[in-house]
Write a protein that holds these residues in place. Structure first.
Motif, PDB file in Angstrom:
ATOM      1  N   GLN A  15      62.214  -6.836 -32.878  1.00 55.65           N
ATOM      2  CA  GLN A  15      61.224  -7.387 -33.191  1.00 55.65           C
ATOM      3  C   GLN A  15      60.977  -9.086 -33.394  1.00 55.65           C
ATOM      4  OE1 GLN A  15      60.229  -4.413 -35.557  1.00 55.65           O
ATOM      5  NE2 GLN A  15      59.963  -2.477 -33.998  1.00 55.65           N
ATOM      6  N   SER A  16      62.095  -9.986 -33.814  1.00 61.51           N
ATOM      7  CA  SER A  16      61.296 -10.714 -33.401  1.00 61.51           C
ATOM      8  C   SER A  16      60.625 -11.912 -35.310  1.00 61.51           C
ATOM      9  CB  SER A  16      61.492 -11.522 -32.195  1.00 61.51           C
ATOM     10  OG  SER A  16      60.326 -11.373 -31.563  1.00 61.51           O
ATOM     11  N   LYS A  17      61.165 -11.151 -35.523  1.00 60.54           N
ATOM     12  CA  LYS A  17      60.298 -12.275 -37.049  1.00 60.54           C
ATOM     13  C   LYS A  17      60.846 -13.069 -37.466  1.00 60.54           C
ATOM     14  CE  LYS A  17      58.488  -7.515 -38.947  1.00 60.54           C
ATOM     15  NZ  LYS A  17      57.716  -6.551 -39.889  1.00 60.54           N
ATOM     16  N   PRO A  18      60.269 -14.026 -38.373  1.00 58.49           N
ATOM     17  CA  PRO A  18      61.455 -15.413 -38.470  1.00 58.49           C
ATOM     18  C   PRO A  18      62.403 -14.462 -39.386  1.00 58.49           C
ATOM     19  CG  PRO A  18      59.124 -15.288 -39.086  1.00 58.49           C
ATOM     20  CD  PRO A  18      58.926 -14.416 -38.320  1.00 58.49           C
ATOM     21  N   VAL A  19      64.437 -15.159 -39.923  1.00 54.40           N
ATOM     22  CA  VAL A  19      65.142 -15.006 -39.845  1.00 54.40           C
ATOM     23  C   VAL A  19      64.971 -15.254 -41.270  1.00 54.40           C
ATOM     24  CG1 VAL A  19      67.332 -13.537 -39.676  1.00 54.40           C
ATOM     25  CG2 VAL A  19      65.877 -13.236 -37.707  1.00 54.40           C
ATOM     26  N   ILE A  20      65.499 -14.833 -42.554  1.00 57.39           N
ATOM     27  CA  ILE A  20      65.727 -15.159 -43.886  1.00 57.39           C
ATOM     28  C   ILE A  20      67.839 -14.731 -44.148  1.00 57.39           C
ATOM     29  CG2 ILE A  20      65.813 -15.496 -46.254  1.00 57.39           C
ATOM     30  CD1 ILE A  20      62.677 -15.397 -45.822  1.00 57.39           C
ATOM     31  N   LEU A  21      68.477 -15.699 -43.668  1.00 54.63           N
ATOM     32  CA  LEU A  21      69.590 -14.839 -43.857  1.00 54.63           C
ATOM     33  C   LEU A  21      70.623 -15.233 -45.268  1.00 54.63           C
ATOM     34  CD1 LEU A  21      71.469 -15.471 -41.131  1.00 54.63           C
ATOM     35  CD2 LEU A  21      72.726 -17.067 -42.584  1.00 54.63           C
ATOM     36  N   THR A  22      71.406 -14.947 -45.608  1.00 53.25           N
ATOM     37  CA  THR A  22      72.598 -15.677 -46.607  1.00 53.25           C
ATOM     38  C   THR A  22      73.610 -15.151 -46.641  1.00 53.25           C
ATOM     39  OG1 THR A  22      72.172 -16.812 -48.434  1.00 53.25           O
ATOM     40  CG2 THR A  22      72.170 -15.128 -49.051  1.00 53.25           C
ATOM     41  N   GLY A  23      74.518 -15.244 -47.185  1.00 52.86           N
ATOM     42  CA  GLY A  23      75.869 -14.535 -46.795  1.00 52.86           C
ATOM     43  C   GLY A  23      76.786 -15.269 -48.696  1.00 52.86           C
ATOM     44  N   LEU A  24      77.046 -14.397 -49.180  1.00 53.75           N
ATOM     45  CA  LEU A  24      78.174 -14.476 -50.509  1.00 53.75           C
ATOM     46  C   LEU A  24      79.864 -14.070 -50.157  1.00 53.75           C
ATOM     47  CD1 LEU A  24      75.085 -13.593 -51.403  1.00 53.75           C
ATOM     48  CD2 LEU A  24      76.062 -14.223 -53.117  1.00 53.75           C
ATOM     49  N   ARG A  25      80.699 -14.803 -50.341  1.00 50.48           N
ATOM     50  CA  ARG A  25      81.944 -14.715 -50.221  1.00 50.48           C
ATOM     51  C   ARG A  25      82.406 -13.750 -51.034  1.00 50.48           C
ATOM     52  NH1 ARG A  25      85.228 -19.078 -50.833  1.00 50.48           N
ATOM     53  NH2 ARG A  25      84.074 -19.601 -52.394  1.00 50.48           N
ATOM     54  N   ALA A  26      83.244 -13.050 -50.648  1.00 52.38           N
ATOM     55  CA  ALA A  26      83.935 -11.771 -51.401  1.00 52.38           C
ATOM     56  C   ALA A  26      84.899 -12.815 -51.644  1.00 52.38           C
ATOM     57  CB  ALA A  26      84.463 -10.861 -50.715  1.00 52.38           C
ATOM     58  N   ASN A  27      85.027 -13.143 -53.113  1.00 50.90           N
ATOM     59  CA  ASN A  27      86.545 -14.093 -53.889  1.00 50.90           C
ATOM     60  C   ASN A  27      85.961 -13.452 -55.320  1.00 50.90           C
ATOM     61  OD1 ASN A  27      86.073 -15.435 -51.328  1.00 50.90           O
ATOM     62  ND2 ASN A  27      88.046 -16.241 -51.542  1.00 50.90           N
ATOM     63  N   LEU A  62      85.401 -13.721 -42.878  1.00 54.54           N
ATOM     64  CA  LEU A  62      86.778 -14.830 -42.648  1.00 54.54           C
ATOM     65  C   LEU A  62      86.676 -15.919 -43.098  1.00 54.54           C
ATOM     66  CD1 LEU A  62      85.000 -14.389 -39.277  1.00 54.54           C
ATOM     67  CD2 LEU A  62      87.737 -13.431 -40.248  1.00 54.54           C
ATOM     68  N   HIS A  63      84.905 -15.836 -44.665  1.00 56.77           N
ATOM     69  CA  HIS A  63      85.477 -17.472 -44.951  1.00 56.77           C
ATOM     70  C   HIS A  63      86.349 -17.570 -46.227  1.00 56.77           C
ATOM     71  CE1 HIS A  63      81.985 -19.662 -43.916  1.00 56.77           C
ATOM     72  NE2 HIS A  63      81.779 -18.813 -42.833  1.00 56.77           N
ATOM     73  N   SER A  64      86.160 -16.062 -46.554  1.00 59.77           N
ATOM     74  CA  SER A  64      87.191 -15.483 -48.457  1.00 59.77           C
ATOM     75  C   SER A  64      88.683 -16.423 -48.092  1.00 59.77           C
ATOM     76  CB  SER A  64      87.564 -14.105 -47.850  1.00 59.77           C
ATOM     77  OG  SER A  64      86.193 -13.886 -48.717  1.00 59.77           O
ATOM     78  N   PHE A  65      89.191 -16.145 -47.126  1.00 60.21           N
ATOM     79  CA  PHE A  65      90.511 -17.206 -46.923  1.00 60.21           C
ATOM     80  C   PHE A  65      90.911 -18.691 -46.690  1.00 60.21           C
ATOM     81  CE2 PHE A  65      91.828 -15.495 -43.083  1.00 60.21           C
ATOM     82  CZ  PHE A  65      90.371 -14.129 -42.908  1.00 60.21           C
ATOM     83  N   THR A  67      90.816 -21.156 -48.540  1.00 59.25           N
ATOM     84  CA  THR A  67      91.456 -21.153 -49.655  1.00 59.25           C
ATOM     85  C   THR A  67      92.636 -19.756 -49.632  1.00 59.25           C
ATOM     86  OG1 THR A  67      89.734 -20.442 -51.059  1.00 59.25           O
ATOM     87  CG2 THR A  67      90.099 -22.516 -50.839  1.00 59.25           C
ATOM     88  N   PRO A  68      93.414 -20.515 -50.343  1.00 59.82           N
ATOM     89  CA  PRO A  68      94.906 -18.933 -50.250  1.00 59.82           C
ATOM     90  C   PRO A  68      94.170 -17.811 -51.512  1.00 59.82           C
ATOM     91  CG  PRO A  68      95.757 -21.302 -50.991  1.00 59.82           C
ATOM     92  CD  PRO A  68      94.305 -21.683 -50.712  1.00 59.82           C
ATOM     93  N   ILE A  69      94.156 -16.252 -51.030  1.00 55.53           N
ATOM     94  CA  ILE A  69      93.687 -16.011 -51.865  1.00 55.53           C
ATOM     95  C   ILE A  69      94.445 -14.064 -51.895  1.00 55.53           C
ATOM     96  CG2 ILE A  69      91.495 -15.755 -51.308  1.00 55.53           C
ATOM     97  CD1 ILE A  69      91.814 -13.248 -49.407  1.00 55.53           C
ATOM     98  N   ASP A  70      94.661 -13.455 -52.481  1.00 52.87           N
ATOM     99  CA  ASP A  70      95.165 -11.803 -53.002  1.00 52.87           C
ATOM    100  C   ASP A  70      94.693 -11.252 -51.388  1.00 52.87           C
ATOM    101  OD1 ASP A  70      96.749 -10.031 -52.996  1.00 52.87           O
ATOM    102  OD2 ASP A  70      95.980  -9.533 -55.343  1.00 52.87           O
ATOM    103  N   HIS A  71      95.503 -11.343 -50.709  1.00 47.55           N
ATOM    104  CA  HIS A  71      94.812 -10.407 -49.663  1.00 47.55           C
ATOM    105  C   HIS A  71      94.296  -8.783 -49.884  1.00 47.55           C
ATOM    106  CE1 HIS A  71      94.552 -13.653 -46.831  1.00 47.55           C
ATOM    107  NE2 HIS A  71      95.064 -13.942 -47.534  1.00 47.55           N
ATOM    108  N   SER A  72      95.953  -8.492 -50.732  1.00 45.24           N
ATOM    109  CA  SER A  72      95.711  -6.908 -50.530  1.00 45.24           C
ATOM    110  C   SER A  72      94.393  -6.677 -51.640  1.00 45.24           C
ATOM    111  CB  SER A  72      96.494  -6.620 -51.859  1.00 45.24           C
ATOM    112  OG  SER A  72      96.813  -7.476 -52.899  1.00 45.24           O
TER     113      SER A  72
END
Ligand code: TYM
Length: 358
Positions: A15-27, A62-65, A67-72
């Motif tokens: 329906q194409s309204k203007p988009v507001i977007l954000t992302g927060l990493r899971a680290n 995909l941004h989570s690693f 930097t090195p993380i505990d993948h488990s």
């Protein structure tokens, strides 16, 4: 309970309204900097202005690693983020709000590669975060992902033609990079992308919450950051409320003996004033006026500590009641819809660069 069919979701998104977007990493857990710097501004908007805008909130897994993380722990961290979004008040049943995980929409990675090939090595080398980290750790200890994640972030934003991107002050340079990338591609190939608003315009749009930089409680010259190892300077959303109150009580201040807002001279006191204003949902000026001229740091810290404690008790209570099945249903429908939109943008770019016929 959400009961939208995939077709309905695709219809909502086109329906194409203007988009507001954000992302927060899971680290690790999210902290109050993430909450007040990016999540709350988006959720406030989602609650009040979703008639006018489409709101995209995603977990940039995909941004989570970079930097090195505990993948488990990554799956658990991703779900912790999703539950935090819900507990922070994201209206899950609102048809104008889309929730998704970045890696479930493969166009992000594909567009990032294309952007990589249109980005100067020097341009990325000059990014503050990369410069700081490489100076601190040495380039041999930094992954290529850390170096070239700005093009991935640009893809995250430009795939959906986002206009506003609420973020903390540390991401300002990446928003500018995204604008430059869009302009460069548009200049070469015609109108491929909507250019997000400048950081200044974004701040005007979001008002008080934007461009925030909550500082570390132990070293208030640094930003509060998930990667800080001791955790003593950070209020995590999952912190035990009493422990969090203790962190405030032992926050670094100064020896001026005067409660005054001045980030240069009194960063610790100013940071606590900032945190108090955010927790009270009050303009910073009002909080500053309340304390101006007073000198008892103990009383001041006790008030902030109480507020932090109450905030965490309430937030964690809401977190306990998040319904995972609602999140699962929403993700399933929204990730299909987001693939539609992202693939359409990607296809236009693929045509422009010659990977697909015109
Ligand atoms: P991330 O995951 O490190 O942080 C999430 C958001 O929290 C903000 N933030 C802060 N705000 C105020 N004070 C602080 N101390 C503080 N620390 C963090 C960040 O500015 C951010 O807005 N690359 C991004 C994630 C991302 C993204 C995107 C964001 C990937 N793609 C596309 C927006 C649009 C990041 O690492 O943020």
């Amino acid at each position: 309970m959400i009961q939208l069919t995939t077709d309905e979701r695709i219809q909502n998104v086109t329906q194409s309204k203007p988009v507001i977007l954000t992302g927060l990493r899971a680290n690790n857990d999210l902290h109050i900097g993430n909450y007040f710097g990016a999540l709350l501004p988006l959720i406030d908007l989602a609650k009040t202005r979703s008639e006018e805008f489409q709101i995209n909130l995603f977990v940039p897994d995909l941004h989570s690693f970079t930097t090195p993380i505990d993948h488990s722990a990554l799956q658990a961290d991703i779900w912790n983020n999703l539950r935090i979004f819900a507990a922070a008040g994201l209206p899950l049943d609102n048809p104008d709000i889309f929730l998704y995980r970045q890696s479930y929409v493969s166009a992000h990675s594909e567009l990032a590669w294309i952007f990589d090939c249109f980005t100067g090595f020097g341009e990325l080398s000059r990014m503050t975060e990369f410069k700081d980290k490489s100076a601190r750790l040495g380039v041999d200890h930094i992954g290529v992902g850390q170096f070239n994640y700005p093009p991935l972030m640009a893809a995250d934003i430009l795939l959906y033609n986002a206009v506003y991107v609420p973020v903390g002050d540390d991401q300002t340079q990446h928003i500018e990079f995204t604008r430059n990338t869009a302009e460069r591609m548009n200049n070469q190939f015609g109108d491929l992308f909507v250019i997000p608003k400048s950081v200044k315009e974004q701040h005007e749009f979001f008002g008080k919450d934007q461009g925030l930089r909550i500082k570390d409680l132990v070293d208030p010259t640094k930003k509060m950051s998930k990667s800080d190892e001791s955790g003593r300077g950070i209020i995590f959303l999952g912190d035990d409320p009493d422990d969090a109150a203790k962190k405030i009580m032992s926050a670094t201040t100064d020896s001026f003996g005067n409660i005054h807002f001045d980030f240069e001279k009194q960063p610790g006191v100013s940071n606590l004033l900032q945190i108090q204003a955010l927790l009270l949902n009050q303009p910073l000026d009002e909080t500053v006026r309340h304390w101006e001229g007073k000198s008892n740091y103990g009383d001041f810290k006790r008030e902030v500590a109480e507020l932090v404690k109450d905030f965490l008790i309430n937030f964690q209570e809401r977190l306990k009641h998040v319904d995972d099945s609602q999140l699962t249903a929403k993700l399933a429908a929204d990730e299909i819809a987001m693939n539609e939109v992202a693939n359409a943008t990607l296809y236009k770019v693929q045509q422009a660069v010659g990977l697909r016929p015109q």
